[in-house]
Design a protein around this motif. Structure first.
Motif, PDB file in Angstrom:
ATOM      1  N   TRP A  95     -17.735  -0.605  33.828  1.00 27.69           N
ATOM      2  CA  TRP A  95     -18.302   0.120  34.954  1.00 27.69           C
ATOM      3  C   TRP A  95     -19.690   0.693  34.624  1.00 27.69           C
ATOM      4  CZ3 TRP A  95     -14.246   1.548  31.914  1.00 27.69           C
ATOM      5  CH2 TRP A  95     -14.387   2.701  31.129  1.00 27.69           C
ATOM      6  N   LEU A  96     -20.093   0.590  33.355  1.00 27.50           N
ATOM      7  CA  LEU A  96     -21.405   1.067  32.935  1.00 27.50           C
ATOM      8  C   LEU A  96     -22.356  -0.109  32.737  1.00 27.50           C
ATOM      9  CD1 LEU A  96     -20.396   3.753  30.252  1.00 27.50           C
ATOM     10  CD2 LEU A  96     -21.082   4.145  32.624  1.00 27.50           C
ATOM     11  N   GLY A  97     -23.626   0.166  32.791  1.00 20.58           N
ATOM     12  CA  GLY A  97     -24.625  -0.861  32.510  1.00 20.58           C
ATOM     13  C   GLY A  97     -24.941  -1.718  33.716  1.00 20.58           C
ATOM     14  N   ASP A  98     -25.372  -2.961  33.456  1.00 23.65           N
ATOM     15  CA  ASP A  98     -25.795  -3.864  34.523  1.00 23.65           C
ATOM     16  C   ASP A  98     -24.608  -4.338  35.348  1.00 23.65           C
ATOM     17  OD1 ASP A  98     -28.324  -3.599  33.491  1.00 23.65           O
ATOM     18  OD2 ASP A  98     -28.283  -5.518  32.405  1.00 23.65           O
ATOM     19  N   ARG A  99     -24.836  -4.534  36.614  1.00 24.20           N
ATOM     20  CA  ARG A  99     -23.794  -5.016  37.518  1.00 24.20           C
ATOM     21  C   ARG A  99     -23.809  -6.544  37.542  1.00 24.20           C
ATOM     22  NH1 ARG A  99     -22.817  -0.435  36.696  1.00 24.20           N
ATOM     23  NH2 ARG A  99     -22.294   1.179  38.219  1.00 24.20           N
ATOM     24  N   ILE A 100     -23.438  -7.123  36.439  1.00 22.59           N
ATOM     25  CA  ILE A 100     -23.373  -8.575  36.308  1.00 22.59           C
ATOM     26  C   ILE A 100     -22.018  -8.947  35.722  1.00 22.59           C
ATOM     27  CG2 ILE A 100     -25.873  -8.821  36.033  1.00 22.59           C
ATOM     28  CD1 ILE A 100     -25.429  -9.082  33.021  1.00 22.59           C
ATOM     29  N   ALA A 101     -21.759 -10.274  35.664  1.00 20.85           N
ATOM     30  CA  ALA A 101     -20.453 -10.720  35.164  1.00 20.85           C
ATOM     31  C   ALA A 101     -20.259 -10.389  33.694  1.00 20.85           C
ATOM     32  CB  ALA A 101     -20.297 -12.225  35.393  1.00 20.85           C
ATOM     33  N   ASP A 102     -21.314 -10.545  32.901  1.00 21.90           N
ATOM     34  CA  ASP A 102     -21.189 -10.255  31.473  1.00 21.90           C
ATOM     35  C   ASP A 102     -21.086  -8.755  31.240  1.00 21.90           C
ATOM     36  OD1 ASP A 102     -21.393 -12.913  30.892  1.00 21.90           O
ATOM     37  OD2 ASP A 102     -23.527 -12.831  30.360  1.00 21.90           O
ATOM     38  N   PRO A 103     -20.202  -8.310  30.345  1.00 26.40           N
ATOM     39  CA  PRO A 103     -20.160  -6.882  30.012  1.00 26.40           C
ATOM     40  C   PRO A 103     -21.402  -6.493  29.228  1.00 26.40           C
ATOM     41  CG  PRO A 103     -18.717  -8.124  28.557  1.00 26.40           C
ATOM     42  CD  PRO A 103     -19.204  -9.094  29.593  1.00 26.40           C
ATOM     43  N   THR A 104     -21.918  -5.311  29.490  1.00 28.67           N
ATOM     44  CA  THR A 104     -23.132  -4.873  28.803  1.00 28.67           C
ATOM     45  C   THR A 104     -22.943  -3.585  28.005  1.00 28.67           C
ATOM     46  OG1 THR A 104     -23.888  -3.769  30.834  1.00 28.67           O
ATOM     47  CG2 THR A 104     -24.665  -6.020  30.434  1.00 28.67           C
ATOM     48  N   VAL A 105     -21.767  -2.975  28.071  1.00 25.13           N
ATOM     49  CA  VAL A 105     -21.479  -1.796  27.239  1.00 25.13           C
ATOM     50  C   VAL A 105     -20.179  -2.064  26.488  1.00 25.13           C
ATOM     51  CG1 VAL A 105     -21.007   0.673  27.162  1.00 25.13           C
ATOM     52  CG2 VAL A 105     -22.669  -0.225  28.805  1.00 25.13           C
ATOM     53  N   ARG A 106     -20.309  -2.076  25.177  1.00 27.27           N
ATOM     54  CA  ARG A 106     -19.182  -2.413  24.292  1.00 27.27           C
ATOM     55  C   ARG A 106     -18.870  -1.221  23.387  1.00 27.27           C
ATOM     56  NH1 ARG A 106     -18.435  -7.566  20.189  1.00 27.27           N
ATOM     57  NH2 ARG A 106     -17.634  -6.384  18.403  1.00 27.27           N
ATOM     58  N   ILE A 107     -17.580  -1.028  23.130  1.00 22.07           N
ATOM     59  CA  ILE A 107     -17.135   0.055  22.244  1.00 22.07           C
ATOM     60  C   ILE A 107     -16.353  -0.570  21.087  1.00 22.07           C
ATOM     61  CG2 ILE A 107     -15.773   2.164  22.011  1.00 22.07           C
ATOM     62  CD1 ILE A 107     -16.723   1.026  25.469  1.00 22.07           C
ATOM     63  N   ASP A 108     -16.794  -0.331  19.857  1.00 21.02           N
ATOM     64  CA  ASP A 108     -16.068  -0.714  18.645  1.00 21.02           C
ATOM     65  C   ASP A 108     -15.514   0.556  18.010  1.00 21.02           C
ATOM     66  OD1 ASP A 108     -17.074  -3.749  17.172  1.00 21.02           O
ATOM     67  OD2 ASP A 108     -17.489  -3.139  19.225  1.00 21.02           O
ATOM     68  N   ARG A 109     -14.216   0.603  17.930  1.00 22.55           N
ATOM     69  CA  ARG A 109     -13.546   1.765  17.355  1.00 22.55           C
ATOM     70  C   ARG A 109     -13.076   1.349  15.954  1.00 22.55           C
ATOM     71  NH1 ARG A 109      -9.114   5.096  20.988  1.00 22.55           N
ATOM     72  NH2 ARG A 109      -8.715   6.818  19.509  1.00 22.55           N
ATOM     73  N   VAL A 110     -13.760   1.789  14.918  1.00 21.31           N
ATOM     74  CA  VAL A 110     -13.490   1.369  13.547  1.00 21.31           C
ATOM     75  C   VAL A 110     -12.672   2.464  12.868  1.00 21.31           C
ATOM     76  CG1 VAL A 110     -14.467   0.564  11.377  1.00 21.31           C
ATOM     77  CG2 VAL A 110     -15.648   0.087  13.538  1.00 21.31           C
ATOM     78  N   ARG A 111     -11.421   2.142  12.602  1.00 19.23           N
ATOM     79  CA  ARG A 111     -10.469   3.128  12.075  1.00 19.23           C
ATOM     80  C   ARG A 111     -10.224   2.878  10.593  1.00 19.23           C
ATOM     81  NH1 ARG A 111      -5.561   3.372  15.730  1.00 19.23           N
ATOM     82  NH2 ARG A 111      -7.055   4.679  16.861  1.00 19.23           N
ATOM     83  N   GLU A 112     -10.280   3.940   9.817  1.00 20.62           N
ATOM     84  CA  GLU A 112      -9.965   3.854   8.392  1.00 20.62           C
ATOM     85  C   GLU A 112      -8.977   4.954   8.033  1.00 20.62           C
ATOM     86  OE1 GLU A 112     -12.069   3.468   3.991  1.00 20.62           O
ATOM     87  OE2 GLU A 112     -13.292   3.765   5.788  1.00 20.62           O
ATOM     88  N   VAL A 113      -7.885   4.545   7.392  1.00 16.96           N
ATOM     89  CA  VAL A 113      -6.872   5.480   6.934  1.00 16.96           C
ATOM     90  C   VAL A 113      -6.873   5.497   5.419  1.00 16.96           C
ATOM     91  CG1 VAL A 113      -4.390   5.902   6.783  1.00 16.96           C
ATOM     92  CG2 VAL A 113      -5.410   5.307   8.976  1.00 16.96           C
ATOM     93  N   THR A 114      -6.977   6.681   4.855  1.00 16.92           N
ATOM     94  CA  THR A 114      -6.797   6.904   3.430  1.00 16.92           C
ATOM     95  C   THR A 114      -5.764   8.009   3.284  1.00 16.92           C
ATOM     96  OG1 THR A 114      -8.664   8.445   3.429  1.00 16.92           O
ATOM     97  CG2 THR A 114      -9.133   6.155   2.816  1.00 16.92           C
ATOM     98  N   PRO A 115      -5.206   8.211   2.113  1.00 21.09           N
ATOM     99  CA  PRO A 115      -4.152   9.217   1.991  1.00 21.09           C
ATOM    100  C   PRO A 115      -4.572  10.587   2.512  1.00 21.09           C
ATOM    101  CG  PRO A 115      -4.185   7.851   0.037  1.00 21.09           C
ATOM    102  CD  PRO A 115      -5.379   7.457   0.856  1.00 21.09           C
ATOM    103  N   GLY A 116      -3.880  11.041   3.551  1.00 17.53           N
ATOM    104  CA  GLY A 116      -4.143  12.345   4.134  1.00 17.53           C
ATOM    105  C   GLY A 116      -5.301  12.400   5.107  1.00 17.53           C
ATOM    106  N   ARG A 117      -5.906  11.249   5.455  1.00 15.28           N
ATOM    107  CA  ARG A 117      -7.085  11.264   6.316  1.00 15.28           C
ATOM    108  C   ARG A 117      -7.087  10.073   7.269  1.00 15.28           C
ATOM    109  NH1 ARG A 117     -11.651  14.017   3.837  1.00 15.28           N
ATOM    110  NH2 ARG A 117     -13.074  12.518   4.784  1.00 15.28           N
ATOM    111  N   LEU A 118      -7.531  10.313   8.480  1.00 16.77           N
ATOM    112  CA  LEU A 118      -7.871   9.253   9.425  1.00 16.77           C
ATOM    113  C   LEU A 118      -9.299   9.519   9.875  1.00 16.77           C
ATOM    114  CD1 LEU A 118      -5.878   7.872  12.449  1.00 16.77           C
ATOM    115  CD2 LEU A 118      -8.256   8.516  12.699  1.00 16.77           C
ATOM    116  N   SER A 119     -10.177   8.532   9.665  1.00 15.88           N
ATOM    117  CA  SER A 119     -11.549   8.662  10.141  1.00 15.88           C
ATOM    118  C   SER A 119     -11.859   7.512  11.081  1.00 15.88           C
ATOM    119  CB  SER A 119     -12.536   8.664   8.976  1.00 15.88           C
ATOM    120  OG  SER A 119     -12.482   7.447   8.261  1.00 15.88           O
ATOM    121  N   GLU A 120     -12.647   7.807  12.110  1.00 12.74           N
ATOM    122  CA  GLU A 120     -13.046   6.779  13.069  1.00 12.74           C
ATOM    123  C   GLU A 120     -14.529   6.863  13.353  1.00 12.74           C
ATOM    124  OE1 GLU A 120      -9.248   5.615  15.884  1.00 12.74           O
ATOM    125  OE2 GLU A 120     -11.088   6.393  16.781  1.00 12.74           O
ATOM    126  N   SER A 121     -15.142   5.689  13.384  1.00 13.43           N
ATOM    127  CA  SER A 121     -16.496   5.552  13.904  1.00 13.43           C
ATOM    128  C   SER A 121     -16.386   4.885  15.266  1.00 13.43           C
ATOM    129  CB  SER A 121     -17.355   4.694  12.966  1.00 13.43           C
ATOM    130  OG  SER A 121     -17.495   5.315  11.710  1.00 13.43           O
TER     131      SER A 121
END
Length: 702
Positions: A95-121
């Protein structure tokens, strides 16, 4: 009908009805580095439902982490796991960006779990030709629900959040605390607000055409009192490099080795010893049988994990008698929890010994690790535990004195069945009737026979007394088993029931007898014939029960499903007994299952016919990753190349599957007596081995 909330370890827990259902797992994505696990939907969202959440040890730290953009959830496109503890989720904001067939706004949710921690970019990228502005929010909740509450299908009310400074929210329920923080692309804190069900982080985003921005958030769990919660120290084991004609074998090995790495644990207060937690999410703790089998199957990677697992369990070996916990002198424990574990009508003490097979399996692991090259200096300190385990075998495992190992839950609160098939309805006659305890399982008699002989070999090699007693015990077991367990149709019964009647269903249990030495060559051939038939091997792996038995159901936990580790154990037994045809069929079944489940073999899957269903049907509550399922890939590699060391006797046998049913395979980095070796099998089945340490000679079949 609702009942009043019940206070359990901090959270308010609601029982919605009297028949609660265990949450489904099969369509969730797990990101894990023990003892911490994130379970989410395939879109990366952690929703306040079922078993989704961030778990640390045996408690849920976050019950929600839901990302929205302008109040709308992004549309999921894909997700991928790169390695242990790392998952990327890709979605779109169309629903964001240009009103065309191709998507123009992408979200990459990069999840990393280490002992006792969850971090996301949270990476938001725009390829639009117009500026993009949006409000990004992350709703977070915490309910501190114990794992047994989640497993039973109950729900817990969200705990109250507090603001802990700029861009920070906090929760606490003794002894656990959780802190969530968020920052924007410049490192400035996000806006943090409290909500009715927890808290919210808020970012304002403005993207010029072609621009991208990265938002970050972090959850930190402090849990100093977990019984089995510490991350494992780095453990030296080999990570083999695999080349194969069948690319599935390479991918399964790579993913499984990562899963094994992600499941490593150590007990709090004992950081020197590493073992494998059984599985995510229900069993991420020390389990006698599971941890032993996984370490045994992983021996081609080195003996370090086996030695550490043996020491951890020896430290908790039974000393006295306790009918509530099942403890007995010399007995190896079943499972360890932070506190008493109440679920599915059971109430198990924190340290529970209700297992009939962990003790002989402990002996067998010690023996097999010796064969793979475990140094004598590490074996000798374990010899008193070996003698105590043999003592349990001879003095406490057979309460009625009929010569067989048997179990019965006298407490009424523990496991009704105490073999690896431990569900309440696992032991069934051919006509579907349930067997009444005490139960003497077929495979357990094989484990006992092997453990007695293997224990005798260790005692003799290390100059200890008593070897003759255990050789005599084994000989008597073979005679008794042959007299009592074989049924009409010419195969071993699943078990003897409380009236000493053979439980005559045809099950995978009898495949565990292969390689124990309990069966004659002709008897092994008969077992191989039956297990290789379509009623048992017609699925994607080995069914736990024949389709000809009345209790068979493809989605029964133990009466018709396919278990990865069970298939691998029987496959290895068939290969060792020279039955390469059915062993190869099971190997192909495991590879097909691995491919279907993105090369992360689940705890189990449905036993539907390959002819009827084109791919394996998930078992909805199966753990993934799971230790002995991941270790099954190592067994598959070992069977393919046929590497069987006997370091104490100075030989290494090389007996690959006849006819090379998996094509050419090369494994670089299997470890024998501390040395990395390379094993290759070509398409004709000819094997080559290089890198053997000095003092070992190659034993090829005549």
């Amino acid at each position: 009908m609702q009942v009043p909330p019940v206070k359990i370890r901090g959270p308010l827990v609601l029982d919605h009805d009297t028949h609660r259902l265990q949450p489904l797992l099969h369509d969730l994505v797990s990101t894990v580095l023990a003892p911490t696990t994130a379970l989410s939907g395939t879109d990366g969202q952690i929703r306040p439902a079922g078993v989704q959440g961030l778990f640390h040890a045996d408690s849920r730290a976050l019950s929600q982490a839901r990302l929205t953009i302008d109040g709308r959830e992004p549309e999921a496109v894909s997700h991928a796991t790169r390695n242990a503890g790392h998952t990327r989720f890709v979605s779109l904001a169309r629903w964001l960006g240009d009103r065309i067939a191709d998507p123009t706004v992408r979200i990459d949710r990069v999840r990393e779990v280490t002992p006792g921690r969850l971090s996301e970019s949270v990476e938001i990228a725009s390829t639009a030709t117009v500026p993009v502005t949006a409000t990004v929010t992350l709703d977070v909740s915490c309910d501190f629900a114990p794992i047994e509450v989640v497993k039973s299908g109950r729900t817990a009310l969200p705990a109250e959040a507090s603001k802990a400074g700029d861009g920070a929210l906090a929760w606490s329920s003794d002894p656990i605390s959780v802190l969530v923080t968020g920052t924007d692309a410049t490192g400035a804190p996000a806006t943090a607000d409290r909500t009715d069900d927890g808290g919210r982080l808020i970012w304002q985003v403005a993207l010029a055409p072609g621009e991208r921005v990265t938002l970050r958030w972090l959850a930190v769990v402090d849990d100093p009192a977990a019984a089995v919660a510490a991350p494992a120290r780095p453990l030296e084991w080999s990570v083999p490099r695999v080349e194969a004609d069948d690319a599935r074998l390479v991918r399964l090995a790579e993913r499984s080795l990562e899963d094994l790495r992600s499941l490593r644990l150590t007990e709090t207060g004992d950081p020197e010893e590493t073992f494998l937690g059984a599985g995510v999410p229900w069993f991420l703790t020390l389990f006698g049988r599971d941890s032993l089998w996984a370490a045994r199957m992983a021996l081609p990677l080195g003996t370090e994990l086996a030695a550490s697992t043996l020491r951890v369990l020896a430290k908790r070996q039974g000393k006295g008698f306790d009918p509530d916990s099942g403890e007995a002198p010399g007995k190896i424990m079943h499972e360890l929890r932070r506190h008493d574990f109440a679920s599915d009508g059971m109430s198990l003490p924190a340290a529970y010994y209700g297992t009939i097979d962990a003790t002989p399996l402990w002996i067998s692991l010690l023996h097999d690790a010796w064969r793979w090259g475990l140094p004598e200096s590490e074996i000798e300190p374990l010899l008193p535990a070996l003698e105590a385990a043999l003592g349990w075998l001879g003095e406490h495992a057979d309460p009625d004195g009929d010569g067989f190992l048997e179990y019965i839950d006298t407490s009424g609160r523990g496991l009704a069945n105490q073999g690896w098939k431990d569900s309440g309805d696992a032991v069934r006659f051919r006509d579907g009737r349930q067997a009444e305890p005490p139960i003497a399982l077929a495979e357990v008699q094989g484990y006992a026979y092997a453990a007695a002989r293997q224990g005798a070999a260790l005692l003799e090699a290390f100059g200890r007394d008593g070897a003759g007693r255990w050789l005599e015990y084994a000989a008597g077991m073979a005679t008794r088993f042959r007299d009592r367990f074989w049924v009409d149709g010419g195969y071993p019964a699943l078990a003897l029931d409380g009236d000493k009647r053979p439980v005559d269903s045809l099950t995978s249990n009898i495949g565990h007898l292969l390689g124990t030495g309990l069966l004659s060559e002709a008897e092994e051939a008969r077992v191989a014939e039956l297990l290789g038939g379509p009623a048992m091997s017609g699925a994607f792996g080995l069914r736990t029960m024949s389709t000809d038995d009345r209790a068979f159901s493809p989605l029964s936990y133990h009466c018709g499903s396919v278990w990865s580790h069970d298939t691998a154990i029987v496959m290895a037994g068939l290969a060792g007994a020279g039955h390469g045809g059915p062993a190869g069929d099971l190997a192909h079944g495991l590879l097909a299952a691995g491919e279907a489940f993105d090369y992360r073999l689940p705890e189990l899957h449905g036993g539907d016919s390959r002819e009827t269903v084109g791919k394996p049907v998930p078992y909805p509550a199966a753990c993934r990753p799971q230790a002995w399922s991941a270790a099954a890939a190592v067994t598959l590699l070992q069977v393919a190349v046929g590497l069987y060391p006997d370091v104490p006797n100075g030989t290494v046998a090389l007996r690959p599957l006849a006819g090379a049913p998996l094509g050419a395979v090369t494994v670089r980095g299997f470890r024998v007596a501390g040395a990395d070796v390379t094993v290759s099998v070509d398409r004709s089945g000819t094997a080559e081995l290089t890198g053997l340490p000095t003092g070992l000679t190659l034993d090829r079949p005549a």
